[in-house]
Design a protein around this motif. Structure first.
Motif, PDB file in Angstrom:
ATOM      1  N   LEU A 158       0.816  -1.212   0.000  1.00  0.00           N
ATOM      2  CA  LEU A 158       0.000   0.000   0.000  1.00  0.00           C
ATOM      3  C   LEU A 158       0.853   1.266   0.000  1.00  0.00           C
ATOM      4  N   PHE A 161      -0.823   2.628   5.831  1.00  0.00           N
ATOM      5  CA  PHE A 161      -2.261   2.680   6.107  1.00  0.00           C
ATOM      6  C   PHE A 161      -2.677   4.133   6.382  1.00  0.00           C
ATOM      7  N   GLN A 166      -8.445  -0.241   7.096  1.00  0.00           N
ATOM      8  CA  GLN A 166      -7.779  -1.011   6.040  1.00  0.00           C
ATOM      9  C   GLN A 166      -7.235  -2.342   6.552  1.00  0.00           C
ATOM     10  N   GLU A 169      -8.693  -5.437   5.106  1.00  0.00           N
ATOM     11  CA  GLU A 169      -8.292  -5.877   3.769  1.00  0.00           C
ATOM     12  C   GLU A 169      -7.149  -6.885   3.810  1.00  0.00           C
ATOM     13  N   TYR A 210      -4.603  -1.032  -5.105  1.00  0.00           N
ATOM     14  CA  TYR A 210      -5.798  -0.322  -5.544  1.00  0.00           C
ATOM     15  C   TYR A 210      -5.785   0.020  -7.037  1.00  0.00           C
ATOM     16  N   ARG A 248     -10.151   6.087  -2.640  1.00  0.00           N
ATOM     17  CA  ARG A 248      -9.129   5.205  -2.051  1.00  0.00           C
ATOM     18  C   ARG A 248      -7.715   5.623  -2.434  1.00  0.00           C
TER      19      ARG A 248
END
Length: 256
Positions: A158, A161, A166, A169, A210, A248
């Protein structure tokens, strides 16, 4: 020259031939005497083996020496039929009790050392989600080694965070587990690592959880057309990005 001349030997030659014949005869006598003496011993040995052959399934304790030179008992299972047709019901564990047994190698088994348990945090402790390593994460009740590694790995993908939600996920964290873990964490967005949209390749963009392949290729194509993207107003022209995607991705994209 007649045949008598061919068979003529001098005095010295006759002595040598006589000595050689004597040696040959003595050697044959010694060989025959040795074989005659060995035969009864072998016969007695074979008879002893036949008489003392173990029954079918019977265990014999053979005394030997281990690598350190000490005597030890080795239990060996022999095959064959018992002379009277009966079976031996003595179990292996009873045979071991009859005499002390030891490992042939002479090594001693190491004492069991219990693995130290990780101390857990007390109630009210807050852990910063973007800077905690696996050791810190494992101190949170409900998180072991597996989940600690998964959280760190997903955080690296990612870039950090931006919200505690999150955590849901992360692979394996269901709703119930998330509700248990959420009160232990806070997320500091200052530690988020952003993606440079104008310099990152499509391969780098698609590594983000994402962004999929189609979106990464669309960004690359639009960047070629405009030479440089100034902000989200450019990405809104791409139909692959929805409002949910924008929400997001806002914390993770940089247009510098």
């Amino acid at each position: 020259m007649n045949w008598r001349d061919l068979l003529y030997f001098s005095k010295g030659e006759r002595r040598a031939l006589t000595l050689l014949l004597c040696l040959i005869v003595i050697s044959w006598i010694l060989l025959l005497w040795t074989d005659t003496k060995r035969m009864p011993v072998d016969s007695q040995t074979d008879a002893y083996r036949m008489e003392n052959r173990p029954a079918s399934g019977e265990r014999r304790i053979i005394t030997g020496k281990d690598t350190s030179g000490r005597e030890t008992n080795i239990i060996r299972k022999e095959s064959g039929s018992h002379p009277n047709g009966t079976k031996n019901t003595l179990k292996g564990k009873n045979s071991a009790r009859a005499g002390s047994t030891s490992y042939p190698t002479g090594k001693k088994r190491k004492a069991y050392t219990p693995y130290p348990r990780t101390e857990k945090y007390t109630a009210g402790t807050l852990v910063e989600l973007n800077t905690a390593d696996t050791m810190i994460l494992k101190k949170v009740p409900g998180i072991g080694s597996t989940f600690a590694r998964r959280i760190v790995k997903y955080r690296e993908l990612l870039g950090g965070f931006y919200d505690v939600s999150q955590l849901a996920e992360v692979y394996g964290i269901d709703e119930e587990r998330y509700q248990t873990l959420a009160p232990w964490f806070i997320a500091n967005t200052l530690h988020i690592r952003r993606l440079e949209v104008n310099t990152s390749s499509a391969a780098d963009l698609r590594k983000h959880p994402y962004i999929d392949y189609r979106q990464a290729k669309a960004i690359e194509q639009l960047r070629k057309q405009k030479s440089r993207l100034s902000g989200w107003e450019n990405l809104q022209l791409i139909e692959e990005f929805t409002n949910t995607d924008k929400k997001r991705l806002i914390p993770y994209l940089s247009f510098k």
